[in-house]
Design an enzyme around this catalytic site. Structure first.
Site, PDB file in Angstrom:
ATOM      1  N   ASN A  10     105.863 -45.795 -63.542  1.00  0.00           N
ATOM      2  CA  ASN A  10     107.168 -46.428 -63.753  1.00  0.00           C
ATOM      3  C   ASN A  10     107.977 -45.493 -64.636  1.00  0.00           C
ATOM      4  O   ASN A  10     107.718 -45.391 -65.823  1.00  0.00           O
ATOM      5  CB  ASN A  10     106.978 -47.792 -64.433  1.00  0.00           C
ATOM      6  CG  ASN A  10     108.309 -48.396 -64.864  1.00  0.00           C
ATOM      7  OD1 ASN A  10     109.365 -47.985 -64.392  1.00  0.00           O
ATOM      8  ND2 ASN A  10     108.256 -49.366 -65.772  1.00  0.00           N
ATOM      9  N   LYS A  12     111.090 -45.646 -65.544  1.00  0.00           N
ATOM     10  CA  LYS A  12     112.172 -46.245 -66.341  1.00  0.00           C
ATOM     11  C   LYS A  12     113.439 -45.389 -66.171  1.00  0.00           C
ATOM     12  O   LYS A  12     113.656 -44.866 -65.078  1.00  0.00           O
ATOM     13  CB  LYS A  12     111.737 -46.377 -67.801  1.00  0.00           C
ATOM     14  CG  LYS A  12     110.351 -47.042 -67.887  1.00  0.00           C
ATOM     15  CD  LYS A  12     109.957 -47.460 -69.245  1.00  0.00           C
ATOM     16  CE  LYS A  12     108.564 -48.099 -69.177  1.00  0.00           C
ATOM     17  NZ  LYS A  12     108.156 -48.694 -70.428  1.00  0.00           N
ATOM     18  N   HIS A  95     109.967 -56.718 -64.753  1.00  0.00           N
ATOM     19  CA  HIS A  95     109.400 -55.921 -65.855  1.00  0.00           C
ATOM     20  C   HIS A  95     109.896 -56.513 -67.188  1.00  0.00           C
ATOM     21  O   HIS A  95     111.035 -56.994 -67.277  1.00  0.00           O
ATOM     22  CB  HIS A  95     109.848 -54.461 -65.716  1.00  0.00           C
ATOM     23  CG  HIS A  95     109.159 -53.551 -66.689  1.00  0.00           C
ATOM     24  ND1 HIS A  95     109.533 -53.457 -68.005  1.00  0.00           N
ATOM     25  CD2 HIS A  95     108.083 -52.749 -66.538  1.00  0.00           C
ATOM     26  CE1 HIS A  95     108.719 -52.603 -68.628  1.00  0.00           C
ATOM     27  NE2 HIS A  95     107.828 -52.160 -67.754  1.00  0.00           N
ATOM     28  N   GLU A  97     111.027 -55.246 -69.772  1.00  0.00           N
ATOM     29  CA  GLU A  97     112.290 -54.689 -70.284  1.00  0.00           C
ATOM     30  C   GLU A  97     113.482 -55.326 -69.580  1.00  0.00           C
ATOM     31  O   GLU A  97     114.547 -55.487 -70.170  1.00  0.00           O
ATOM     32  CB  GLU A  97     112.283 -53.151 -70.118  1.00  0.00           C
ATOM     33  CG  GLU A  97     111.353 -52.514 -71.148  1.00  0.00           C
ATOM     34  CD  GLU A  97     110.763 -51.178 -70.737  1.00  0.00           C
ATOM     35  OE1 GLU A  97     111.249 -50.547 -69.782  1.00  0.00           O
ATOM     36  OE2 GLU A  97     109.787 -50.759 -71.385  1.00  0.00           O
ATOM     37  N   GLU A 167     101.181 -56.801 -68.099  1.00  0.00           N
ATOM     38  CA  GLU A 167     101.598 -55.847 -69.120  1.00  0.00           C
ATOM     39  C   GLU A 167     101.889 -56.591 -70.420  1.00  0.00           C
ATOM     40  O   GLU A 167     102.984 -57.137 -70.605  1.00  0.00           O
ATOM     41  CB  GLU A 167     102.871 -55.118 -68.680  1.00  0.00           C
ATOM     42  CG  GLU A 167     102.682 -54.274 -67.433  1.00  0.00           C
ATOM     43  CD  GLU A 167     103.723 -53.171 -67.345  1.00  0.00           C
ATOM     44  OE1 GLU A 167     103.338 -52.019 -67.280  1.00  0.00           O
ATOM     45  OE2 GLU A 167     104.922 -53.491 -67.373  1.00  0.00           O
ATOM     46  N   GLY A 173     104.550 -48.905 -74.437  1.00  0.00           N
ATOM     47  CA  GLY A 173     105.213 -47.830 -75.179  1.00  0.00           C
ATOM     48  C   GLY A 173     104.833 -47.766 -76.643  1.00  0.00           C
ATOM     49  O   GLY A 173     105.488 -47.086 -77.423  1.00  0.00           O
ATOM     50  N   SER A 213     100.589 -48.546 -72.306  1.00  0.00           N
ATOM     51  CA  SER A 213      99.957 -47.376 -72.945  1.00  0.00           C
ATOM     52  C   SER A 213      98.710 -46.876 -72.221  1.00  0.00           C
ATOM     53  O   SER A 213      97.749 -46.466 -72.860  1.00  0.00           O
ATOM     54  CB  SER A 213      99.667 -47.675 -74.421  1.00  0.00           C
ATOM     55  OG  SER A 213     100.858 -47.969 -75.108  1.00  0.00           O
TER      56      SER A 213
HETATM   57  P1  PGA Z   1     103.838 -47.429 -71.093  1.00  0.00           P
HETATM   58  O1  PGA Z   1     104.781 -48.353 -70.180  1.00  0.00           O
HETATM   59  O2  PGA Z   1     102.726 -46.899 -70.209  1.00  0.00           O
HETATM   60  O3  PGA Z   1     104.750 -46.319 -71.564  1.00  0.00           O
HETATM   61  O4  PGA Z   1     103.312 -48.274 -72.200  1.00  0.00           O
HETATM   62  C1  PGA Z   1     104.236 -49.217 -69.202  1.00  0.00           C
HETATM   63  C2  PGA Z   1     105.343 -49.970 -68.508  1.00  0.00           C
HETATM   64  O5  PGA Z   1     106.324 -50.350 -69.159  1.00  0.00           O
HETATM   65  O6  PGA Z   1     105.276 -50.223 -67.290  1.00  0.00           O
END
Ligand code: PGA
Length: 249
Positions: A10, A12, A95, A97, A167, A173, A213
């Site tokens: 992903n 982003k 997601h 976010e 998630e 992140g 992560s």
């Molecule tokens: P990350 O993000 O691997 O940077 O923690 C995962 C995601 O938001 O899908």
């Protein structure tokens, strides 16, 4: 029923079309033969170039969001048909976010899921709890509610086509991955939920990804868990070498 392992990136809001094309060419060279399915969800503006670069490779290109309507007065939005014509084969929906920064509700995500399925786009539904919810011991309740509301109105056959990404928001992140045991515990809960709502066949077919992560050094232990079928990778999918290592690990 064997579920084929899947590693999804992903991106982003990172990478232009040109950068996406270069990345896909390099990734295809780095993972010529993988037993895992490889998905990359890229920004809208990079879809077409990424999809062209991915032709003839095992890499599937998808989007990170879409609107539930096929057209209309929705400034700034993109429809399932636009995504498909640009080369998307799948789409991330809900997601955290999007939920957090753009106010997306379970009801809206549910409408998008129906639309993605009817337009033959594979949906990856994202769910997860906040740190406060985990500390208050309400993780399972929160996830059951997200599943119930996001999957509402879908029959067992449709649910079997959905990919679900768990998630935990506190792990995205942050460098703080859920332990394999914590992730497995939640994945088992999700599969139990699907078993009760949609029956054994759907529950056994649905591919469950863990996200938050994920890196080359923690993927192997996560993948050993029986209900973890793959990963949704943010930061570590932006670099060819690190993403390839996760795919091949
Ligand atoms: P990350 O993000 O691997 O940077 O923690 C995962 C995601 O938001 O899908």
């Amino acid at each position: 029923m064997a579920r084929i392992p899947l590693i999804a990136g992903n991106w982003k809001m990172y990478k232009t079309g040109r950068e996406a094309r270069e990345f896909v060419h390099a990734l295809a060279k780095a993972v010529p033969e993988s037993s895992r399915r490889i998905y990359l969800s890229v920004p809208f503006t990079a879809l077409e170039e990424a999809a062209q670069a991915a032709q003839g490779t095992p890499i599937f290109i998808g989007a990170q969001n879409m609107h539930d309507q096929l057209e209309g007065a929705f400034t700034g939005e993109i429809s399932a048909r636009m995504l498909k014509e640009a080369g998307a084969q799948f789409v991330l929906l809900g997601h955290s976010e999007r939920r957090q920064h753009f106010g997306e509700s379970n009801a809206f995500i549910n409408r998008k899921l129906h639309r993605a399925l009817s337009e033959n786009l594979i949906p990856i539904l994202c769910i997860g709890e906040t740190l406060v919810e985990r500390e208050q011991n309400v993780t399972q309740r929160v996830l059951s509610r997200q599943l119930e509301e996001c999957l509402s109105g879908l029959d067992a056959h449709s649910i079997a086509q959905v990919i679900i990404a768990y998630e935990p928001i506190w792990a995205i992140g942050t460098g703080r991955t859920a332990t394999p045991a914590i992730a497995q515990d939640v994945h088992r809960h999700i599969r139990q939920f699907l078993l009760h709502s949609s029956g054994n066949k759907a529950a056994e077919s649905v591919c469950l990804l863990y996200g938050g992560s994920v890196k080359a050094d923690n993927i192997a232990d996560l993948m050993k868990e029986p209900d973890i079928d793959g990963a949704l990778v943010g930061g570590a999918s932006l670099d060819v070498a690190s993403f390839a290592q996760i795919i091949l690990n």
